[in-house]
Design an enzyme around this catalytic site. Structure first.
Site, PDB file in Angstrom:
ATOM      1  N   ASP A  93      32.324  20.770   6.727  1.00  0.00           N
ATOM      2  CA  ASP A  93      32.477  19.389   7.610  1.00  0.00           C
ATOM      3  C   ASP A  93      32.067  19.797   9.070  1.00  0.00           C
ATOM      4  OD1 ASP A  93      33.430  17.539   9.509  1.00  0.00           O
ATOM      5  OD2 ASP A  93      35.145  17.016   8.271  1.00  0.00           O
TER       6      ASP A  93
ATOM      7  N   TYR B  64      41.681  18.591   8.387  1.00  0.00           N
ATOM      8  CA  TYR B  64      41.823  17.290   9.122  1.00  0.00           C
ATOM      9  C   TYR B  64      42.989  16.475   8.247  1.00  0.00           C
ATOM     10  CZ  TYR B  64      41.027  12.409   9.723  1.00  0.00           C
ATOM     11  OH  TYR B  64      41.112  10.794   9.770  1.00  0.00           O
TER      12      TYR B  64
ATOM     13  N   ARG C 216      23.451  -2.515  -1.855  1.00  0.00           N
ATOM     14  CA  ARG C 216      24.540  -1.364  -2.170  1.00  0.00           C
ATOM     15  C   ARG C 216      23.597  -0.015  -2.481  1.00  0.00           C
ATOM     16  NH1 ARG C 216      26.017  -0.414  -7.143  1.00  0.00           N
ATOM     17  NH2 ARG C 216      26.147  -2.747  -7.650  1.00  0.00           N
TER      18      ARG C 216
ATOM     19  N   LYS D 267      31.977   9.945  15.234  1.00  0.00           N
ATOM     20  CA  LYS D 267      32.267  10.842  16.231  1.00  0.00           C
ATOM     21  C   LYS D 267      30.879  11.211  17.100  1.00  0.00           C
ATOM     22  CE  LYS D 267      36.368  11.284  14.661  1.00  0.00           C
ATOM     23  NZ  LYS D 267      36.309  10.748  13.093  1.00  0.00           N
TER      24      LYS D 267
END
Length: 394
Positions: free
Chosen positions: A169, A97, A45, A194
């Site tokens: 973004d 978004y 982690r 994406k």
């Protein structure tokens, strides 16, 4: 050295074996020589060599200080908002978004963070809504789904003058076309699902910090919250990035061809694509994205209705109806009922996300084949509209 060359050679080979591909370190923990004495990793982690290779790679591409990979794009956004405290304020782009809107409104507003939305394509609008409580300006440029382009340098200057963080973004442009930190932004986020991943086969997010101070804060948040990206998905994103420059070049070429075709169709009232000269932010886009304008094209149907939009998105053959974007196969979606359904209708429409708006993700198929597919779907939309008009007259 050109970016495409730097990109490939920023991916390290394995020093132990000479493997040309980054190894997948599929492990949860690492042996320590003594308590606190290790080879740089103690628990996956907190750090994993495969994930670290991805984080370093994206930071290099974005000209940032350090990168941090998360289990999704929204997890990456969430990490940035965790830099704030109750009572702070975010100024965000108005056609944000839908997933980010849901996170901001239904999670962080409840926890005491205020959000103000404005049209950020005019930097003066941003300056006008700043308050002493503002701690973060949130941009998408180009935005999802109306392809608004904001002047990052101008807004960065406003942010710095007011001691406010600027996060961009950069999912739609990718670092191949635009690098916001070079334009003055403090933080960049990507839905690596994406274009970075590029093959519609993973979910991932990345944050890049522009300074050592922000990097230290985000590293703490990543480790404390635990929403990290696993080693196999990290490997897949690295593999996707290897062809990023080549893919983006084709997405841009086909995207522009599709946009120009759609611009001439009577069934379409407006085409949203920054590469078109009549786009209101074309000059800014040309300056910020000198390498091209991307593969996302949105359209407003002349018959601004959910019915016509539904007929269109269910009539294409090559364009597949699905969430997401940036993969090799062309996709399309209806934001009002899909990606932005969590945004109240009045607010969504005010931001330009109309009922008849359709978002296209132009893939890697031959552009002429895609154009023919869109032409036959638009013909069905026209037939449907004519049939409804006849019924209405009768």
């Amino acid at each position: 050295m050109q970016l495409s060359t730097r990109l490939l050679h920023a991916i390290p080979s394995d020093p132990q074996t000479g493997a040309i591909a980054v190894p997948i370190y599929q492990t949860s923990t690492f042996i320590q020589e003594a308590p606190g004495v290790n080879l740089g990793y103690d628990y996956a982690r907190s750090g994993n060599p495969t994930r670290q290779a991805l984080e370093n790679l994206v930071a290099t591409l974005e000209s940032g200080h350090a990168g941090f990979a998360f289990a999704s794009g929204l997890a990456a956004i969430d990490a940035v908002v965790k830099l704030l405290s109750a009572g702070d304020q975010i100024v965000a782009i108005d056609d944000i978004y839908g997933g980010a809107f849901r996170l901001f409104e239904h999670v962080y507003r409840r926890l005491g963070i205020d959000i103000v939305y404005c049209d950020t394509t005019d930097a003066a609008n941003v300056a006008a809504v700043l308050t002493p409580r503002t701690r973060l300006i949130w941009l998408e440029s180009p935005s999802n789904p109306t392809l608004k382009v904001s002047d990052i340098s101008a807004i960065a200057a406003i942010a710095k003058a007011n001691n406010v963080l600027l996060c961009v973004d950069n999912t739609f442009a990718s670092p191949i076309l635009q690098r916001p930190i070079e334009l003055g932004a403090d933080i960049v986020v990507h839905s690596a699902t994406k274009y970075l991943g590029g093959h519609s086969d993973l979910i991932a997010g990345v944050v890049v910090a522009g300074t050592a101070e922000l990097a230290a804060q985000l590293k703490f948040i990543q480790n404390a919250s635990g929403g990290i990206l696993g080693p196999f998905d990290s490997f897949l994103v690295i593999r996707g990035i290897e062809t990023l420059a080549l893919r983006v070049k084709q997405h841009c070429s086909s995207g522009l061809a599709v946009a120009k075709f759609l611009q001439a169709q009577p069934e379409i009232a407006q085409v949203f694509y920054p590469g078109l000269e009549d786009h209101p932010n074309h000059a800014v886009a040309r300056r910020q994205q000198p390498g091209g304008f991307g593969g996302i094209v949105s359209i407003a149907l002349a018959d601004d209705s959910v019915e016509s939009a539904t007929r269109f998105v269910t009539s294409t053959r090559l364009f597949k109806l699905a969430e997401s974007l940036g993969g090799p196969k062309s996709l399309l979606c209806h934001p009002a009922t899909m990606t932005h359904k969590s945004t109240p209708a009045a607010q969504r429409r005010a931001a330009g996300v109309a009922d008849g708006l359709v978002r296209l993700s132009v893939g890697l198929e031959d552009a002429e084949d895609l154009i023919q597919d869109l032409a036959q779907a638009l013909a069905l939309v026209r037939i449907g509209a004519e049939a409804r008009a006849e019924v209405s007259v009768a």
